[in-house]
Every structure is written in C-alpha cells, then in structure tokens.
Motif scaffolding. Structure first.
Motif, PDB file in Angstrom:
ATOM      1  N   PHE A  66      34.689  51.194  50.863  1.00 49.28           N
ATOM      2  CA  PHE A  66      36.077  51.595  51.069  1.00 49.28           C
ATOM      3  C   PHE A  66      36.229  52.155  52.476  1.00 49.28           C
ATOM      4  O   PHE A  66      35.528  53.084  52.868  1.00 49.28           O
ATOM      5  CB  PHE A  66      36.486  52.643  50.032  1.00 49.28           C
ATOM      6  CG  PHE A  66      37.943  52.995  50.089  1.00 49.28           C
ATOM      7  CD1 PHE A  66      38.857  52.245  49.389  1.00 49.28           C
ATOM      8  CD2 PHE A  66      38.391  54.054  50.848  1.00 49.28           C
ATOM      9  CE1 PHE A  66      40.213  52.548  49.435  1.00 49.28           C
ATOM     10  CE2 PHE A  66      39.732  54.366  50.917  1.00 49.28           C
ATOM     11  CZ  PHE A  66      40.643  53.607  50.198  1.00 49.28           C
ATOM     12  N   ASP A  67      37.148  51.556  53.233  1.00 49.74           N
ATOM     13  CA  ASP A  67      37.435  52.019  54.591  1.00 49.74           C
ATOM     14  C   ASP A  67      38.939  51.909  54.803  1.00 49.74           C
ATOM     15  O   ASP A  67      39.474  50.810  54.986  1.00 49.74           O
ATOM     16  CB  ASP A  67      36.677  51.163  55.603  1.00 49.74           C
ATOM     17  CG  ASP A  67      36.822  51.650  57.040  1.00 49.74           C
ATOM     18  OD1 ASP A  67      37.859  52.268  57.378  1.00 49.74           O
ATOM     19  OD2 ASP A  67      35.884  51.401  57.826  1.00 49.74           O
ATOM     20  N   SER A  68      39.599  53.045  54.776  1.00 51.79           N
ATOM     21  CA  SER A  68      41.064  53.025  54.855  1.00 51.79           C
ATOM     22  C   SER A  68      41.578  52.461  56.181  1.00 51.79           C
ATOM     23  O   SER A  68      42.652  51.861  56.221  1.00 51.79           O
ATOM     24  CB  SER A  68      41.641  54.419  54.601  1.00 51.79           C
ATOM     25  OG  SER A  68      41.181  55.335  55.568  1.00 51.79           O
ATOM     26  N   LYS A  73      44.282  47.713  58.834  1.00 50.69           N
ATOM     27  CA  LYS A  73      44.291  46.498  59.665  1.00 50.69           C
ATOM     28  C   LYS A  73      44.681  45.267  58.844  1.00 50.69           C
ATOM     29  O   LYS A  73      45.447  44.422  59.302  1.00 50.69           O
ATOM     30  CB  LYS A  73      42.932  46.292  60.326  1.00 50.69           C
ATOM     31  CG  LYS A  73      42.652  47.302  61.412  1.00 50.69           C
ATOM     32  CD  LYS A  73      41.290  47.112  62.022  1.00 50.69           C
ATOM     33  CE  LYS A  73      41.024  48.197  63.047  1.00 50.69           C
ATOM     34  NZ  LYS A  73      39.698  48.111  63.627  1.00 50.69           N
ATOM     35  N   HIS A  74      44.156  45.187  57.620  1.00 52.38           N
ATOM     36  CA  HIS A  74      44.529  44.066  56.755  1.00 52.38           C
ATOM     37  C   HIS A  74      46.020  44.128  56.417  1.00 52.38           C
ATOM     38  O   HIS A  74      46.708  43.103  56.416  1.00 52.38           O
ATOM     39  CB  HIS A  74      43.695  44.073  55.470  1.00 52.38           C
ATOM     40  CG  HIS A  74      42.274  43.674  55.670  1.00 52.38           C
ATOM     41  ND1 HIS A  74      41.889  42.431  56.124  1.00 52.38           N
ATOM     42  CD2 HIS A  74      41.123  44.361  55.472  1.00 52.38           C
ATOM     43  CE1 HIS A  74      40.566  42.366  56.193  1.00 52.38           C
ATOM     44  NE2 HIS A  74      40.084  43.534  55.808  1.00 52.38           N
ATOM     45  N   THR A 128      50.166  54.252  54.437  1.00 53.14           N
ATOM     46  CA  THR A 128      49.462  55.002  53.405  1.00 53.14           C
ATOM     47  C   THR A 128      47.977  55.067  53.712  1.00 53.14           C
ATOM     48  O   THR A 128      47.331  56.102  53.515  1.00 53.14           O
ATOM     49  CB  THR A 128      49.699  54.361  52.014  1.00 53.14           C
ATOM     50  OG1 THR A 128      51.103  54.324  51.763  1.00 53.14           O
ATOM     51  CG2 THR A 128      49.022  55.145  50.914  1.00 53.14           C
ATOM     52  N   ALA A 129      47.425  53.980  54.204  1.00 53.06           N
ATOM     53  CA  ALA A 129      45.992  53.934  54.530  1.00 53.06           C
ATOM     54  C   ALA A 129      45.638  54.940  55.620  1.00 53.06           C
ATOM     55  O   ALA A 129      44.512  55.457  55.640  1.00 53.06           O
ATOM     56  CB  ALA A 129      45.593  52.522  54.941  1.00 53.06           C
ATOM     57  N   LYS A 134      42.655  57.451  48.572  1.00 53.14           N
ATOM     58  CA  LYS A 134      42.335  56.216  47.860  1.00 53.14           C
ATOM     59  C   LYS A 134      43.333  55.935  46.733  1.00 53.14           C
ATOM     60  O   LYS A 134      43.726  54.782  46.536  1.00 53.14           O
ATOM     61  CB  LYS A 134      40.910  56.251  47.326  1.00 53.14           C
ATOM     62  CG  LYS A 134      40.470  54.932  46.734  1.00 53.14           C
ATOM     63  CD  LYS A 134      39.009  54.925  46.361  1.00 53.14           C
ATOM     64  CE  LYS A 134      38.621  53.560  45.826  1.00 53.14           C
ATOM     65  NZ  LYS A 134      37.201  53.487  45.498  1.00 53.14           N
ATOM     66  N   ARG A 135      43.731  56.948  46.007  1.00 50.35           N
ATOM     67  CA  ARG A 135      44.691  56.725  44.916  1.00 50.35           C
ATOM     68  C   ARG A 135      46.044  56.259  45.446  1.00 50.35           C
ATOM     69  O   ARG A 135      46.644  55.345  44.891  1.00 50.35           O
ATOM     70  CB  ARG A 135      44.862  57.984  44.080  1.00 50.35           C
ATOM     71  CG  ARG A 135      43.686  58.242  43.205  1.00 50.35           C
ATOM     72  CD  ARG A 135      43.925  59.394  42.287  1.00 50.35           C
ATOM     73  NE  ARG A 135      42.776  59.530  41.421  1.00 50.35           N
ATOM     74  CZ  ARG A 135      42.512  60.590  40.721  1.00 50.35           C
ATOM     75  NH1 ARG A 135      43.327  61.627  40.765  1.00 50.35           N
ATOM     76  NH2 ARG A 135      41.451  60.627  39.947  1.00 50.35           N
TER      77      ARG A 135
END
Length: 161
Positions: A66-68, A73-74, A128-129, A134-135
C-alpha cells in the motif's frame, strides 16, 4: 464524536471495485484484436484506465504494498483520461470489434456526464490519497469503481462466454 466505520461494508465495496477492474482487464485484452482507428484508441485508453484501477485495487486488497502516493498517481491518470472519453466515441465508430453499445449515442448527454463523474471521483481519490488514510482511500476507490461499473452496465456489450 468519532464516527463508526462499517469495515465489512467498506472492504466489500473495495472488493467489488477490484473485481470490476479485473473483469475489465480480462475482457479488454481479448477485445483489441483487429481494432483500428478511434476504436483501437479508445480501447487502449480504457485498458489504461483499467490497469490503473487494477493497481489501486491490488493495494487496497493487500496484494501489493500500500502506497498512497502511488495511488494518487494512478488516480491522476484516470482523472486525466476521463475528459477524453466522449471524444473517442464519434457517431461513426460502432464497427467491430467495439464493445460500445448504441445507447452511448442515444444517451450521449448521460454518457458524457458519467465521464465527468469518473474524472471527479478519480480527482477525489487523488486528493484523498494525499491524506494517507487507507479507509478513506478505500471508500473513495469504491465510489470510483461504481462509476466505472455503471457505465459498463449501460454502455458496454456483455462479455460472451
């Protein structure tokens, strides 16, 4: 006052978004055979959107680290693609191997509105990222997945099995 989060519902929504992204990618790889011109261009762009969804979904599902910031970027890539979607559906582009349904041109305003909503939800995911929660990211990803799903339900041919 702290708001209770229904984690079962949250992760169920995230799983649905991930399943959608996986189904999208599976169908796209087969569907590109013989595509040319604008049909090929839009299929490739939609595959890119699906690839971005799959990468985020893998992180949310725990299948990838997991990498916010990578999620951001996605999400940006999806947000950048969204405004181009209506342009890739000119009225003369219903030839094979397209998976587009005639309903796109019959309901062009609604279809275009979904493209805008896709961009908006992807932008919200990007924002949000940045917060690294995470939630919250999972909830927003589920919202983004629902937009993808609703468009495919209404405007894409069902996969032949």
């Amino acid at each position: 006052m702290k708001k209770e989060v229904n984690t079962d519902r949250l992760f169920r929504s995230a799983r649905l978004a991930l399943l959608f992204a996986g189904a999208l990618l599976t169908g796209v790889v087969v569907a590109h055979g013989g595509a040319t011109g604008v049909v090929k261009e839009r299929m490739e762009m939609m595959k890119d959107v699906g690839d971005n969804m799959k990468q985020v979904g893998a992180m949310i599902k725990g299948r990838a680290a997991f990498d916010s910031m990578v999620i951001a970027k996605h999400a940006q890539a999806i947000s950048d693609a969204a405004p181009q979607i209506p342009e890739l559906f000119p009225s003369d582009s219903l030839h094979k191997p397209t998976e587009a349904l005639p309903a796109i041109w019959e309901e062009l305003d609604q279809f275009s509105a979904l493209s805008v909503k896709l961009g908006d939800e992807a932008k919200k995911l990007q924002e949000t990222a940045q917060g690294r929660d995470k939630r919250a990211i999972s909830r927003q990803f589920a919202k983004l997945g629902k937009v993808c799903s609703s468009c495919h339900t209404d405007y894409r041919k069902k996969e032949e099995k």
